[in-house]
Design a protein around this motif. Structure first.
Motif, short mmCIF file in Angstrom:
data_model
loop_
_atom_site.label_atom_id
_atom_site.label_comp_id
_atom_site.label_asym_id
_atom_site.label_seq_id
_atom_site.Cartn_x
_atom_site.Cartn_y
_atom_site.Cartn_z
N UNK A 1 -10.52 -12.98 20.55
CA UNK A 1 -10.36 -12.29 19.27
C UNK A 1 -9.01 -12.61 18.63
N UNK A 2 -7.96 -12.56 19.44
CA UNK A 2 -6.63 -12.77 18.88
C UNK A 2 -6.42 -14.25 18.53
N UNK A 3 -6.99 -15.14 19.36
CA UNK A 3 -6.88 -16.57 19.04
C UNK A 3 -7.47 -16.84 17.67
N UNK A 4 -8.63 -16.24 17.40
CA UNK A 4 -9.27 -16.44 16.09
C UNK A 4 -8.33 -16.00 14.98
N UNK A 5 -7.66 -14.87 15.21
CA UNK A 5 -6.74 -14.37 14.18
C UNK A 5 -5.57 -15.33 14.00
N UNK A 6 -5.03 -15.82 15.12
CA UNK A 6 -3.90 -16.75 15.03
C UNK A 6 -4.29 -18.03 14.30
N UNK A 7 -5.53 -18.45 14.51
CA UNK A 7 -5.94 -19.72 13.91
C UNK A 7 -6.17 -19.61 12.42
N UNK A 8 -6.51 -18.42 11.97
CA UNK A 8 -6.79 -18.30 10.54
C UNK A 8 -5.51 -17.97 9.77
N UNK A 9 -4.38 -18.18 10.42
CA UNK A 9 -3.11 -17.83 9.81
C UNK A 9 -2.45 -19.09 9.24
N UNK A 10 -1.94 -18.97 8.04
CA UNK A 10 -1.29 -20.12 7.42
C UNK A 10 -0.01 -20.47 8.19
N UNK A 11 0.06 -21.67 8.80
CA UNK A 11 1.21 -21.99 9.66
C UNK A 11 2.52 -22.07 8.89
N UNK A 12 2.44 -22.30 7.58
CA UNK A 12 3.70 -22.45 6.84
C UNK A 12 4.50 -21.15 6.83
N UNK A 13 3.79 -20.01 7.00
CA UNK A 13 4.49 -18.73 7.04
C UNK A 13 5.43 -18.68 8.24
N UNK A 14 4.95 -19.20 9.38
CA UNK A 14 5.79 -19.19 10.56
C UNK A 14 6.84 -20.28 10.50
N UNK A 15 6.43 -21.43 9.96
CA UNK A 15 7.36 -22.55 9.89
C UNK A 15 8.55 -22.23 9.00
N UNK A 16 8.29 -21.47 7.92
CA UNK A 16 9.40 -21.14 7.03
C UNK A 16 10.37 -20.17 7.72
N UNK A 17 9.81 -19.31 8.60
CA UNK A 17 10.70 -18.42 9.37
C UNK A 17 11.55 -19.23 10.33
N UNK A 18 10.91 -20.25 10.92
CA UNK A 18 11.62 -21.12 11.85
C UNK A 18 12.75 -21.86 11.13
N UNK A 19 12.43 -22.31 9.90
CA UNK A 19 13.43 -23.03 9.12
C UNK A 19 14.56 -22.09 8.69
N UNK B 1 15.92 -20.10 10.53
CA UNK B 1 16.82 -19.94 11.65
C UNK B 1 16.35 -18.98 12.72
N UNK B 2 15.11 -18.47 12.62
CA UNK B 2 14.61 -17.55 13.63
C UNK B 2 14.25 -18.32 14.90
N UNK B 3 14.41 -17.64 16.04
CA UNK B 3 14.05 -18.29 17.30
C UNK B 3 12.54 -18.18 17.49
N UNK B 4 12.02 -18.92 18.48
CA UNK B 4 10.58 -18.93 18.73
C UNK B 4 10.07 -17.51 19.01
N UNK B 5 10.85 -16.77 19.80
CA UNK B 5 10.43 -15.41 20.15
C UNK B 5 10.50 -14.50 18.93
N UNK B 6 11.55 -14.69 18.13
CA UNK B 6 11.68 -13.88 16.91
C UNK B 6 10.51 -14.15 15.97
N UNK B 7 10.14 -15.42 15.84
CA UNK B 7 9.00 -15.76 14.98
C UNK B 7 7.75 -15.08 15.51
N UNK B 8 7.58 -15.13 16.83
CA UNK B 8 6.39 -14.54 17.43
C UNK B 8 6.30 -13.06 17.12
N UNK B 9 7.41 -12.33 17.28
CA UNK B 9 7.36 -10.89 17.10
C UNK B 9 7.45 -10.46 15.64
N UNK B 10 8.29 -11.18 14.87
CA UNK B 10 8.53 -10.71 13.51
C UNK B 10 7.52 -11.26 12.51
N UNK B 11 6.93 -12.42 12.80
CA UNK B 11 5.99 -13.01 11.85
C UNK B 11 4.56 -13.05 12.42
#
Lengths: 583, 365
Positions: free
Chosen positions: A187-205, A207-217
């Motif tokens: 169920x959660x994989x499906x949700x992750x896959x339907x998510x626009x990756x640019x939202x996370x990538x912009x957080x990464x850009x 300066x957020x860390x991988x864990x921060x991106x995971x929890x905050x975005x």
């Protein structure tokens, strides 16, 4: 060309437009399907409600209206404890499964953890290891008396008291949570896959860390889907029968499902009380399903197992990836390796004994021979096969017509049909079994105590699955494919048989296979509906357990798991060739 | 052969008010003719076609084919689409993906009331597949055909049942430009040879002009003009038709005077002679439509005639090979013109313009 007379004797309605006035095969079949679905979905429920207000009838005293059942079910401190236990168990199970599943989903979708490709293979585990076998294997692993873990700790570290006690709320949550984690993962994989990756990538850009991106975005964005997954798991947990019955009942730890079973099987059986418990259970599952369907995006009542298919870049989590892989391997050991091995070990013994050098000398395949020679063994397997194949066929054909009506036509009120066919989602298996049992006991049409009543239970229980598989396929059929057949002169029945059903085949076959597999392991409805001579595989395992025939149970379990595994492998190989959707 | 009288169809979108997708449609198509419903998307042309097919149920009107009433709101008659025996080619082609080419084409014969022997079916199917040059791929899976082949298969499937009427719903819109030109030609040839009464729906005006015997231009659920392609192109009934059918110059003006067959119109580019039209009197505000190719350009002054003559300044020109497109300022109004490549006048220079009164279409302002 039909000659049309002014009185309209050959008048037909256009495809999917309004109601026709003429007698037509189309309306016979559609009408029949509507009646059958309404009968299946509503009668047991209605009767259950009625029964919960009736006193227990005896030969002398007829049943009268009473609120006493509800008073007993809700008015005592005992009953409060029951409700509390049920909610705690369901909540704990859902939370544990969700944390595990979400973690695996994130690791699988967003990180460079090794062995990632095995995750999806793992997700079929709950399909091939039925709940009852999984529970039994964990009893063998962690019960205070015979549990291997406890014996190891006693022998190696000299602990006087057993370290693990599977017969506890924690034990129940542990076993069911482990078993449901793959559902959370999907169920959660499906949700992750339907998510626009640019939202996370912009957080990464930013300066957020991988864990921060995971929890905050990532988690924040997936929150509605995760909450919906939680509700699905919660409903699964509260409906769960095997774990509470095998782990809870022996120590008096009761939840609603096991309390219903208890009420029916105590002497004299208290159907009214069981019905009142069932109503309470229905209330909880209905609320869960209701909020889940509201959460699930845009009208899709079912879990969105297919997404749009974004493939975001994976993050390098450095050395942590070995830790993640370690957790995953540990999970595999707990869910597949140990349960299967302990069953396999037990099946090779003459009398149940924990693994030791001494026991190693007593290995034999005698138990397998004993099971195969067991009276009624082939009858039981044959019963299960008949029910699984029959039920799956009925469900898929019935829901194909229902889906056609709800998706392809504009018939007013078609949403009612959709709702009826999805209604069994709120029936816990034991409640379904109970309501069918009391209905056909009271209205004896000769199916009580036969395979037919079990077939009916399976059909009702798996209607929603059929709807899900058929509707995803049905939506993909372009309406012009049917219209061109109508323009070619084909009748509705011909169009349905020669165009719709063949085009529906991928979903139809996938759903058929899925329902066969889940039917074979169905226990919670069957337990109240079977009668001697009409046992099915899961009931036979249950009886082995009740009789303390652990060796035979293990041998039977190993054979069943192997058979289900082989069946799914064959099916997957075949389906790749014939274009059937993934089960 | 086909007549549609006072046809209205409402479309009920889920959760929305019913929309009158086609209202009060009237036309008739003689046997053997190709009749086109032309208009922008959402104009009701497809709804009208689907009402004729029986795929939509109209709310009002009468549809007759070969003197058989297939729909009549007053008579409460509605013949189901599968009993109408109309062949139809869908925009998506609707080729059944689970069947071979042969099975697709044979389907109408297998499901019809009159049972045919396997051999008869085979003969008929192979004949029609040969006609669309698909007989060499009869055993191929239908999904492995190219776009053009799928289109021809859809046509073959519609023709194999020997339909009383052929309905084509934007059959060329999914093809690339080059293939579209080729198929347009083939479609026309086949329709003319078979003499099959055909209703054709398209939003492409050049397709409509090239194929049709008669065109009905539709807008907002209504037919705004019916006529031959030449009629429609040369004498658009209003600004919508003129604008939709092709690029044109609209020139506003006031009728100043004239004779029985000529009117003189005062416009911003000067006085224009126009063919007289009944109902247009002196002093009326009018709008004229002049096609770019009817704006004649010449480097030197043309000989005097009944044509209206002007002098303008070339603002821009584009050489297109067989012709050139000009933008010309005449008294501060811009005219578009399409001229022969031999015209040599450069940008910024003055050019002579002649406009034939016959080619000025008078539209109500």
């Amino acid at each position: 060309m039909a000659v049309t007379t002014p009185d309209g004797s050959t008048v037909h309605t256009s495809l999917g437009q309004g109601w026709g006035r003429s007698f037509d095969m189309k309306w016979v079949i559609i009408g029949l399907c509507i009646v059958v679905v309404a009968w299946l979905a509503l009668i047991p429920l209605g009767f259950l409600i009625w029964q919960s207000f009736a006193s227990t009838s005896t030969a002398q005293v007829p049943a009268v209206f009473t609120l006493e059942n509800y008073a007993t079910a809700f008015g005592t401190t005992d009953s409060l404890g029951l409700m509390f236990n049920s909610l705690k168990f369901a909540f704990g199970t859902a939370a544990f499964a969700l944390v595990l599943g979400t973690f695996f989903a994130w690791v699988n979708e967003r990180t460079n953890t090794p062995f990632k490709s095995l995750f999806f293979a793992m997700s079929i585990v709950p399909l091939i290891i039925p709940g009852i076998l999984f529970t039994v294997s964990w009893i063998m692993l962690a019960s205070p008396q015979i549990g291997i873990f406890n014996q190891i700790f006693r022998d190696w570290f000299g602990l006087a008291t057993p370290l693990f006690n599977i017969y506890s709320l924690t034990g129940m949550i542990w076993v069911d949570g482990l078993h449901y984690a793959p559902i959370a993962f999907l169920l959660v994989t499906a949700a992750f896959r339907s998510m626009d990756p640019s939202l996370e990538e912009s957080a990464l850009m930013s300066g957020a860390s991988v864990v921060q991106v995971a929890f905050k975005i990532t988690l924040k964005l997936a929150w509605p889907a995760i909450l919906a997954a939680f509700l699905i798991l919660f409903v699964r947990g509260i409906e769960s029968f095997e774990v509470p019955a095998l782990l809870g009942l022996p120590v008096g730890l009761r939840v609603y499902t096991s309390a219903i079973y208890d009420a029916v099987h105590s002497y004299p059986s208290d159907i009214g009380l069981a019905s009142a418990y069932a109503m309470a259970l229905l209330l909880v599952t209905s609320l869960g399903i209701y909020y889940q369907s509201r959460l699930s995006s845009q009208g899709s009542r079912f879990s969105t197992v297919t997404g749009k298919g974004f493939r975001p870049r994976v993050s390098d989590i450095g050395r942590w990836r070995y830790a993640a892989a370690g957790i995953f391997i540990l999970y595999c050991i707990f869910v597949v390796a140990l349960p299967f091995l302990v069953l396999f070990w037990a099946s090779l013994q003459k009398y149940y004994a924990a693994p030791s050098w001494a026991a190693l000398h007593n290995l034999s395949f005698a138990a397998y021979g004993k099971v195969l020679a067991y009276p009624g063994f082939y009858g039981v397997v044959w019963n299960s096969a008949k029910l699984a194949i029959g039920g799956a066929t009925v469900v898929m054909l019935l829901t194909s017509v229902i889906c056609w009506i709800t998706i392809k036509t504009k018939i007013p009120g078609r949403w009612v049909l959709d709702m009826l066919a999805s209604l069994p989602l709120v029936f816990p298996g034991i409640v379904l079994g109970l309501s069918l049992m009391i209905f056909y006991l009271n209205f004896d049409i000769g199916i009580y105590g036969t395979l037919w009543i079990m077939l009916m239970a399976y059909v009702i229980k798996f209607l929603p699955y059929g709807m899900r598989y058929n509707s995803t396929s049905m939506i993909q059929i372009h309406k012009e494919l049917e219209e061109s057949a109508a323009m070619s002169g084909a009748s509705w029945f011909t169009i349905f048989r020669r165009i719709v059903l063949p085009l529906l085949k991928p979903g139809l076959m996938a759903g058929w296979i899925y329902i066969i597999v889940v039917s074979v392991r169905e226990l919670s409805s069957s337990i109240l509906l079977y009668s001697p001579g009409n046992e099915v595989i899961s009931i036979m395992i249950w009886e082995f357990w009740q009789n303390g025939q652990y060796i035979e149970l293990s041998a039977f379990g190993v054979m069943m798991i192997t058979a289900l595994f082989c069946f799914l492998m064959v099916v997957q190989t075949l389906s790749k060739r014939f274009g059937v959707k993934d089960v | 052969m086909l007549s549609v009288e006072n046809l209205s169809t409402t479309y009920q979108a889920p959760g929305a008010k019913p929309v009158l997708a086609a209202s009060n449609i009237n036309f008739s198509v003689p046997t053997g003719r190709l009749f086109t419903l032309l208009g922008p998307s959402g104009c009701g042309k497809t709804t009208t076609l689907r009402s004729i097919a029986g795929l939509e149920r109209p709310s009002k009107g009468v549809i007759k084919a070969h003197d058989t009433v297939v729909y009549s709101s007053a008579g409460n008659i509605f013949v189901a689409p599968n009993h109408r025996q109309f062949g139809m080619v869908f925009q998506s082609y609707a080729i059944w993906p689970h069947m071979t080419v042969f099975q697709n084409a044979a389907f109408p014969l297998q499901v019809q009331k009159k049972r045919l022997s396997g051999k008869d079916i085979r003969d008929k199917v192979m004949k029609v597949l040969a006609a669309v040059s698909l007989d060499h791929v009869e055993e191929r899976e239908a999904t492995r055909l190219s776009g053009g082949q799928q289109q021809r298969l859809a046509l073959a499937r519609a023709l194999v049942m020997e339909p009383r009427l052929l309905l084509l719903d934007e059959p060329l819109s999914n093809l690339d430009a080059k293939l579209r030109d080729k198929m347009r030609f083939e479609l026309k040839k086949m329709q003319r040879e078979l003499g099959l009464t055909t209703i054709y729906v398209t939003h492409d005006q050049s397709e409509a002009l090239a194929l049709s015997h008669e065109i009905a231009v539709m807008n907002e659920g209504k037919i705004v003009q019916i006529g031959s392609p030449r009629d429609i192109y040369e004498r658009p009934a209003n600004t919508f038709v003129a604008d939709f059918i092709g690029t044109t110059n609209f020139v506003e003006g006031i009728v100043r005077g004239g004779t029985d067959d000529r009117l003189v119109v005062d416009t911003r580019i000067g006085q224009l002679n126009v063919n007289a039209q009944p109902g247009v009197s002196i002093g009326a505000n009018v709008s004229l439509s002049i096609r770019p190719e009817d704006v004649h350009l010449s480097d030197t002054a043309p000989a005097p005639s009944s044509n209206s003559l002007f002098i303008g300044t070339v603002r821009a020109k584009v050489f297109l090979g067989e012709c050139q497109d000009f933008k010309i300022d005449v008294n501060e109004t811009q005219l578009l013109a399409r001229a022969h490549p031999s015209v040599r006048t450069l940008v910024g220079e003055q050019i002579h313009i002649a406009i034939d009164p016959e080619k000025c279409t008078l539209l109500a302002a």
